[in-house]
Design a protein around this motif. Structure first.
Motif, PDB file in Angstrom:
ATOM      1  N   LEU A   1       7.593   5.394 -18.350  1.00 24.54           N
ATOM      2  CA  LEU A   1       7.020   5.330 -17.000  1.00 24.54           C
ATOM      3  C   LEU A   1       7.058   3.894 -16.487  1.00 24.54           C
ATOM      4  O   LEU A   1       6.592   2.981 -17.178  1.00 24.54           O
ATOM      5  N   SER A   2       7.590   3.695 -15.287  1.00 24.87           N
ATOM      6  CA  SER A   2       7.558   2.359 -14.689  1.00 24.87           C
ATOM      7  C   SER A   2       6.159   2.095 -14.135  1.00 24.87           C
ATOM      8  O   SER A   2       5.340   3.016 -14.021  1.00 24.87           O
ATOM      9  N   THR A   3       5.887   0.838 -13.780  1.00 24.13           N
ATOM     10  CA  THR A   3       4.591   0.510 -13.175  1.00 24.13           C
ATOM     11  C   THR A   3       4.377   1.368 -11.935  1.00 24.13           C
ATOM     12  O   THR A   3       3.311   1.940 -11.730  1.00 24.13           O
ATOM     13  N   ALA A   4       5.411   1.464 -11.111  1.00 24.80           N
ATOM     14  CA  ALA A   4       5.295   2.216  -9.860  1.00 24.80           C
ATOM     15  C   ALA A   4       4.975   3.683 -10.131  1.00 24.80           C
ATOM     16  O   ALA A   4       4.106   4.269  -9.482  1.00 24.80           O
ATOM     17  N   GLU A   5       5.662   4.274 -11.126  1.00 25.76           N
ATOM     18  CA  GLU A   5       5.382   5.674 -11.453  1.00 25.76           C
ATOM     19  C   GLU A   5       3.959   5.844 -11.974  1.00 25.76           C
ATOM     20  O   GLU A   5       3.273   6.806 -11.638  1.00 25.76           O
ATOM     21  N   ALA A   6       3.521   4.875 -12.775  1.00 30.07           N
ATOM     22  CA  ALA A   6       2.160   4.950 -13.311  1.00 30.07           C
ATOM     23  C   ALA A   6       1.144   4.888 -12.170  1.00 30.07           C
ATOM     24  O   ALA A   6       0.181   5.657 -12.137  1.00 30.07           O
ATOM     25  N   MET A   7       1.376   3.989 -11.204  1.00 28.89           N
ATOM     26  CA  MET A   7       0.481   3.884 -10.053  1.00 28.89           C
ATOM     27  C   MET A   7       0.425   5.219  -9.309  1.00 28.89           C
ATOM     28  O   MET A   7      -0.624   5.686  -8.891  1.00 28.89           O
ATOM     29  N   TYR A   8       1.596   5.816  -9.163  1.00 31.53           N
ATOM     30  CA  TYR A   8       1.696   7.081  -8.434  1.00 31.53           C
ATOM     31  C   TYR A   8       0.961   8.209  -9.163  1.00 31.53           C
ATOM     32  O   TYR A   8       0.146   8.902  -8.568  1.00 31.53           O
ATOM     33  N   VAL A   9       1.207   8.375 -10.453  1.00 32.97           N
ATOM     34  CA  VAL A   9       0.580   9.507 -11.144  1.00 32.97           C
ATOM     35  C   VAL A   9      -0.940   9.308 -11.227  1.00 32.97           C
ATOM     36  O   VAL A   9      -1.708  10.267 -11.062  1.00 32.97           O
ATOM     37  N   LEU A  10      -1.374   8.080 -11.425  1.00 33.47           N
ATOM     38  CA  LEU A  10      -2.817   7.832 -11.459  1.00 33.47           C
ATOM     39  C   LEU A  10      -3.448   8.158 -10.106  1.00 33.47           C
ATOM     40  O   LEU A  10      -4.541   8.717 -10.028  1.00 33.47           O
ATOM     41  N   ALA A  11      -2.725   7.817  -9.043  1.00 30.51           N
ATOM     42  CA  ALA A  11      -3.222   8.123  -7.698  1.00 30.51           C
ATOM     43  C   ALA A  11      -3.317   9.637  -7.497  1.00 30.51           C
ATOM     44  O   ALA A  11      -4.312  10.145  -6.976  1.00 30.51           O
ATOM     45  N   MET A  12      -2.295  10.360  -7.934  1.00 28.59           N
ATOM     46  CA  MET A  12      -2.311  11.811  -7.740  1.00 28.59           C
ATOM     47  C   MET A  12      -3.413  12.474  -8.562  1.00 28.59           C
ATOM     48  O   MET A  12      -4.025  13.443  -8.130  1.00 28.59           O
TER      49      MET A  12
ATOM     50  N   ASN B   1       9.249 -13.816 -20.066  1.00 31.16           N
ATOM     51  CA  ASN B   1       8.538 -12.784 -20.824  1.00 31.16           C
ATOM     52  C   ASN B   1       7.823 -11.756 -19.950  1.00 31.16           C
ATOM     53  O   ASN B   1       7.314 -10.778 -20.418  1.00 31.16           O
ATOM     54  N   ILE B   2       7.757 -11.987 -18.623  1.00 28.67           N
ATOM     55  CA  ILE B   2       7.199 -10.967 -17.742  1.00 28.67           C
ATOM     56  C   ILE B   2       8.235 -10.721 -16.664  1.00 28.67           C
ATOM     57  O   ILE B   2       8.255 -11.382 -15.648  1.00 28.67           O
ATOM     58  N   LYS B   3       9.101  -9.780 -16.912  1.00 28.53           N
ATOM     59  CA  LYS B   3      10.196  -9.589 -15.971  1.00 28.53           C
ATOM     60  C   LYS B   3       9.690  -9.009 -14.666  1.00 28.53           C
ATOM     61  O   LYS B   3       8.880  -8.110 -14.636  1.00 28.53           O
ATOM     62  N   MET B   4      10.149  -9.577 -13.561  1.00 24.43           N
ATOM     63  CA  MET B   4       9.681  -9.212 -12.233  1.00 24.43           C
ATOM     64  C   MET B   4      10.380  -7.968 -11.730  1.00 24.43           C
ATOM     65  O   MET B   4      11.610  -7.905 -11.711  1.00 24.43           O
ATOM     66  N   VAL B   5       9.570  -7.023 -11.294  1.00 27.81           N
ATOM     67  CA  VAL B   5      10.120  -5.855 -10.636  1.00 27.81           C
ATOM     68  C   VAL B   5       9.757  -5.979  -9.165  1.00 27.81           C
ATOM     69  O   VAL B   5       8.737  -6.563  -8.825  1.00 27.81           O
ATOM     70  N   CYS B   6      10.600  -5.475  -8.299  1.00 27.39           N
ATOM     71  CA  CYS B   6      10.364  -5.522  -6.859  1.00 27.39           C
ATOM     72  C   CYS B   6       8.959  -5.014  -6.534  1.00 27.39           C
ATOM     73  O   CYS B   6       8.566  -3.934  -6.975  1.00 27.39           O
ATOM     74  N   THR B   7       8.186  -5.807  -5.759  1.00 33.21           N
ATOM     75  CA  THR B   7       6.807  -5.399  -5.475  1.00 33.21           C
ATOM     76  C   THR B   7       6.746  -4.265  -4.462  1.00 33.21           C
ATOM     77  O   THR B   7       5.714  -3.655  -4.295  1.00 33.21           O
ATOM     78  N   LYS B   8       7.861  -3.992  -3.791  1.00 32.56           N
ATOM     79  CA  LYS B   8       7.816  -2.926  -2.799  1.00 32.56           C
ATOM     80  C   LYS B   8       8.185  -1.562  -3.384  1.00 32.56           C
ATOM     81  O   LYS B   8       7.417  -0.630  -3.342  1.00 32.56           O
ATOM     82  N   CYS B   9       9.360  -1.461  -3.961  1.00 32.63           N
ATOM     83  CA  CYS B   9       9.776  -0.160  -4.489  1.00 32.63           C
ATOM     84  C   CYS B   9       9.368   0.023  -5.945  1.00 32.63           C
ATOM     85  O   CYS B   9       9.269   1.132  -6.429  1.00 32.63           O
ATOM     86  N   GLY B  10       9.107  -1.101  -6.628  1.00 35.54           N
ATOM     87  CA  GLY B  10       8.691  -1.011  -8.015  1.00 35.54           C
ATOM     88  C   GLY B  10       9.791  -0.513  -8.936  1.00 35.54           C
ATOM     89  O   GLY B  10       9.541  -0.127 -10.072  1.00 35.54           O
ATOM     90  N   LEU B  11      11.023  -0.480  -8.480  1.00 33.25           N
ATOM     91  CA  LEU B  11      12.103   0.095  -9.269  1.00 33.25           C
ATOM     92  C   LEU B  11      13.124  -0.946  -9.720  1.00 33.25           C
ATOM     93  O   LEU B  11      13.397  -1.099 -10.895  1.00 33.25           O
ATOM     94  N   ARG B  12      13.668  -1.680  -8.726  1.00 36.92           N
ATOM     95  CA  ARG B  12      14.753  -2.597  -9.041  1.00 36.92           C
ATOM     96  C   ARG B  12      14.212  -3.997  -9.334  1.00 36.92           C
ATOM     97  O   ARG B  12      13.114  -4.344  -8.901  1.00 36.92           O
TER      98      ARG B  12
ATOM     99  N   GLY C   1       0.791  -1.228   0.000  1.00 37.34           N
ATOM    100  CA  GLY C   1       0.000   0.000   0.000  1.00 37.34           C
ATOM    101  C   GLY C   1       0.816   1.267   0.000  1.00 37.34           C
ATOM    102  O   GLY C   1       0.367   2.314   0.428  1.00 37.34           O
ATOM    103  N   SER C   2       2.044   1.184  -0.507  1.00 37.43           N
ATOM    104  CA  SER C   2       2.892   2.365  -0.515  1.00 37.43           C
ATOM    105  C   SER C   2       2.556   3.247  -1.712  1.00 37.43           C
ATOM    106  O   SER C   2       1.662   2.955  -2.490  1.00 37.43           O
ATOM    107  N   GLU C   3       3.306   4.314  -1.832  1.00 37.24           N
ATOM    108  CA  GLU C   3       3.149   5.241  -2.943  1.00 37.24           C
ATOM    109  C   GLU C   3       3.238   4.505  -4.286  1.00 37.24           C
ATOM    110  O   GLU C   3       2.483   4.769  -5.206  1.00 37.24           O
ATOM    111  N   ALA C   4       4.178   3.539  -4.332  1.00 30.74           N
ATOM    112  CA  ALA C   4       4.388   2.800  -5.574  1.00 30.74           C
ATOM    113  C   ALA C   4       3.181   1.948  -5.939  1.00 30.74           C
ATOM    114  O   ALA C   4       3.098   1.404  -7.022  1.00 30.74           O
TER     115      ALA C   4
END
Ligand SMILES: [Zn+2]
Ligand SMILES: [Zn+2]
Lengths: 333, 178
Positions: free
Chosen positions: A259-270, B6-17, A190-193
């Motif tokens: 845009l990464s998934t996390a960034e997309a989640m963030y901008v949609l939330a904002m 084909n679906i590369k995993m990104v960290c579910t917490k930070c979503g970055l690495r 449930g974080s920003e990401a």
């Protein structure tokens, strides 16, 4: 219709067929017997499409998961898992996941009663076609004791940026914990990401009636909505900062090259939050929810129709989101 | 599990690495898996909750809820109970205690004393009051249910309830139901 804070309501019922071992001890023949039985039972309710996990690609399975129609477990851990999905995708029945049968109904907004009414039809159809495992003392028997009794989880997906940004979410989680509710991030924490999305659901399934579960979840939701509204009021104390954050997010959504998934989640939330304060005009809030799903990795992959690297996917996501947000949401001034 | 090609995993917490570690945790009706990057995995604190069965097992060892007297004498001491195996699905008592999962409906009878305690602990109740499936064998006559309730009333020394339930039982038995 969903409102700004309450996204959707989901009810799940766990059921098992009498006389067959639970899925982790079940052989293929028994598994197929159950899937066929459920398929037959549901044919009397409405049109359901069956997908066997052994028979679909990992990508298609992940898409179902991103739409919350199946659980990650069904996709990765069930040996003979299947799902039957209703035509409008509000109802689905997972077979041979943790229990033989997991019925589920998802409706937009706060719709506890309506969702329960719909799931009853499915449940009764299944019960009249198959003998369900039931004991007078423990109710519906399930493979894990946490689901005994009613076998029911009622959960509501909520958008809680106010409580999260004001760092009040932990206190709120402790509060509703006292009401026997669990609060979880929808995609993890449930974080920003994750777009400030949380799932609130009942802990207890035994010793309470279905009505009591619905009422207690409803009560907890009202409590959280009040708290979230107060927190959103607190955010206004620094309105310049808040407005800037939201407009920057809108800028990213409409102009970023990747845009990464996390960034997309963030901008949609904002943008959703911007709609609440009237900084951004959004034609249809439900479409924003839908975009949250369609920006997830497997959905993106499907959209492109070919194998993409993470970077290529991020570029595609930016393009996709920009086009959609431009037609869906405008800055108001 | 390694991430799908084909679906590369990104960290579910930070979503970055990229995700490198898989973490399992039990939550309500499901086991949740998190895929974390090295960075986030370092900071990860397991969330001790309602469904954490490793914790549950420890809780049970100090549990004040003792086995029902009749059953405990039948099973001998607790060590004996822990040796039980379900004849139908071969699930062991240890398996149940470590995971919270049973293998079949028969397990509910075989592990009854263990299950009764576990259920009471995590559900704060051990009696279903909700929906019953249509046409289900809801088992037990009214009299059987009353007798169970009577036992509970006796256990908790609720004298008013004892006499109320005894009255009901006497009436039922007078009607020849038992
Ligand atoms: Zn990370
Ligand atoms: Zn068994």
């Amino acid at each position: 219709m969903s409102d700004n804070t309450i996204i959707s309501t989901r009810i799940r019922l766990a059921r098992n067929v009498d006389g067959l071992p639970f899925p982790h001890k079940l052989n293929e023949l028994g598994a197929r017997q159950i899937t066929d039985g459920v398929e037959r039972a549901l044919s009397g309710v409405s049109r359901f499409t069956r997908y066997d996990m052994n028979g679909i690609s990992r990508l298609d399975g992940t898409i179902l998961q991103e739409k919350h129609l199946i659980s990650p477990d069904l996709l990765t851990d069930s040996r003979f898992g299947s799902v039957l999905i209703g035509a409008d995708e509000t109802a689905s029945v997972m077979v041979n996941e943790e229990d033989h049968i997991r019925e589920q109904v998802i409706l937009p907004g706060l719709s506890l009663d309506a969702a329960y009414e719909r799931i009853q039809k499915i449940d009764d159809a299944i019960a009249s076609n198959m003998k369900l495992a039931f004991s007078p003392r423990y109710g519906y028997l399930t493979s894990c004791v946490t689901n005994l009794g009613t076998g029911m989880r009622a959960s509501v997906m909520m958008f809680l940026p106010g409580l999260t940004l004001k760092k009040l979410i932990d206190a709120c989680i402790t509060d509703v914990g006292r009401l026997n509710m669990t609060v979880r991030g929808v995609y993890g924490e449930g974080s920003e990401a994750e777009g400030y999305l949380y799932q609130i659901s009942n802990q207890r399934t035994l010793g309470v009636t279905e009505r009591e579960i619905l009422d207690s979840v409803g009560g907890a939701i009202n409590h959280i909505v009040d708290a979230e509204n107060r927190a959103r009021g607190l955010l206004l104390r620094n309105e310049t900062e808040l407005k800037d954050k939201i407009y920057r997010a809108y800028g990213l959504a409409t102009n970023a090259y990747k845009l990464s998934t996390a960034e997309a989640m963030y901008v949609l939330a904002m943008i959703r939050l911007g709609a609440y304060y009237g900084y951004i005009n959004v034609n249809n809030v439900d479409a924003l929810t839908d975009l949250t799903t369609r920006c997830r990795p497997a959905n993106m992959q499907k959209l492109s129709g070919k194998n993409l690297s993470i970077e290529e996917r991020d570029v595609l996501r930016a393009k996709f989101l920009s086009a959609n947000i431009k037609s869906l949401a405008q800055k108001s001034e | 599990m390694t991430a799908e090609v084909n679906i590369k995993m990104v960290c579910t917490k930070c979503g970055l690495r990229p995700a490198t570690t898989e973490i399992w945790q039990r939550y309500n009706d499901r086991t949740e898996k998190m895929f974390l990057c090295d960075e986030c995995a370092k900071d990860y604190k397991p969330n001790v909750g309602f469904d954490d069965f490793c914790v549950l097992d420890k809780l049970m060892e100090n549990s004040p809820i003792s086995l029902l007297s009749g059953l405990s004498s039948f099973f001998g001491d607790e060590k004996e109970t822990k040796k039980l195996i379900c004849p139908n699905c071969r699930t062991t008592a240890d398996e149940f205690l470590n995971t919270g999962f049973v293998g079949c409906t028969r397990c509910y009878e075989v592990f009854e004393p263990l299950i009764a305690r576990t259920v009471k602990k995590i559900q704060q109740s051990d009696r279903h009051v909700g929906k019953k499936p249509q046409g289900a064998d809801v088992g037990g006559s009214d009299a059987a249910r009353l007798k169970e309730e009577l036992q509970e009333a006796v256990d908790s020394r609720d004298y008013a309830r004892i006499s109320a339930i005894s009255d009901k039982l006497r009436k039922l038995e007078g009607n020849g139901e038992v």
